[in-house]
Design a protein around this motif. Structure first.
Motif, mmCIF file in Angstrom:
data_model
loop_
_atom_site.group_PDB
_atom_site.id
_atom_site.type_symbol
_atom_site.label_atom_id
_atom_site.label_comp_id
_atom_site.label_asym_id
_atom_site.label_seq_id
_atom_site.Cartn_x
_atom_site.Cartn_y
_atom_site.Cartn_z
ATOM 1 N N CYS A 97 1.022 21.119 12.730
ATOM 2 C CA CYS A 97 0.269 19.967 12.234
ATOM 3 C C CYS A 97 -0.410 20.370 10.927
ATOM 4 O O CYS A 97 -1.128 21.366 10.877
ATOM 5 N N ILE A 99 -2.669 18.754 9.400
ATOM 6 C CA ILE A 99 -4.060 18.302 9.318
ATOM 7 C C ILE A 99 -4.970 19.304 10.050
ATOM 8 O O ILE A 99 -5.897 19.847 9.475
ATOM 9 N N CYS A 100 -4.689 19.554 11.332
ATOM 10 C CA CYS A 100 -5.596 20.405 12.118
ATOM 11 C C CYS A 100 -5.017 21.811 12.355
ATOM 12 O O CYS A 100 -5.670 22.655 12.947
ATOM 13 N N CYS A 138 0.246 16.095 14.259
ATOM 14 C CA CYS A 138 0.277 16.106 15.722
ATOM 15 C C CYS A 138 -0.173 14.737 16.244
ATOM 16 O O CYS A 138 -0.687 13.912 15.481
ATOM 17 N N CYS A 141 -3.804 13.818 15.417
ATOM 18 C CA CYS A 141 -4.069 13.503 14.008
ATOM 19 C C CYS A 141 -3.427 12.180 13.593
ATOM 20 O O CYS A 141 -3.945 11.501 12.714
HETATM 21 ZN ZN LIG Z 1 -3.313 17.776 14.159
#
Ligand SMILES: [Zn+2]
Ligand SMILES: [Zn+2]
Length: 148
Positions: A97, A99-100, A138, A141
């Motif tokens: 992912c 983002i995270c 993910c 997100c």
């Molecule tokens: Zn994520």
């Protein structure tokens, strides 16, 4: 650690004559319990949740030791920090992912091997390993985006 639950990795290291320090055992058990690639900071956080304190230089020294003895390998994803995972696991790929930075394993059936074999023949190249990492968002997100 329970005596009936001795880790095979620890047994192997002991068999090779290596000392099993508390730090070494703790780091090995983190990787046996967590099946995603972990950064040094994440290893440290997981150790803290188990009330085990290891200073940073010891942690890095132990990681180097485990890499040297073919227990861990380092993986560089598209992020600054390196991650580590156990070498002797079933062949798998990663979902990352962006983002995270949650990383999940996944497995493919034979279809990729077929393509790899074809490329190998066309280019007369002996393939020994391959890496397939998929980058995206993910489930969590993706949901965050919907709420905004
Ligand atoms: Zn994520
Ligand atoms: Zn593969």
């Amino acid at each position: 650690m329970d005596s009936h639950n001795i880790s095979p990795i620890s047994v192997k290291l002991k068999g090779q004559g290596h000392r099993l320090t508390k730090a070494r055992k703790a780091i090995i058990s983190i990787f046996e319990k967590n099946h995603e690639p972990l950064s040094a900071d994440q290893i440290n956080m997981l150790l803290v949740t188990e009330n085990i304190k290891i200073n940073k230089s010891t942690l890095y020294r132990e990681i180097d030791f485990l890499i040297l003895h073919n227990i861990l390998k380092s993986i560089q994803f598209k992020e600054k920090t390196k991650r580590y995972e156990l070498i002797h696991r079933d062949h798998h790929h990663h979902l990352i992912c962006q983002i995270c930075y949650k990383i999940e394993d996944f497995k493919l059936d034979y279809c990729l091997d077929t393509s790899v074999n074809q490329v190998s023949k066309t280019h007369n190249f002996k393939v020994e390993d391959h890496v397939l990492d998929l980058y995206g968002k993910c489930a969590n997100c993706q949901n965050l985006k919907l709420i905004k």
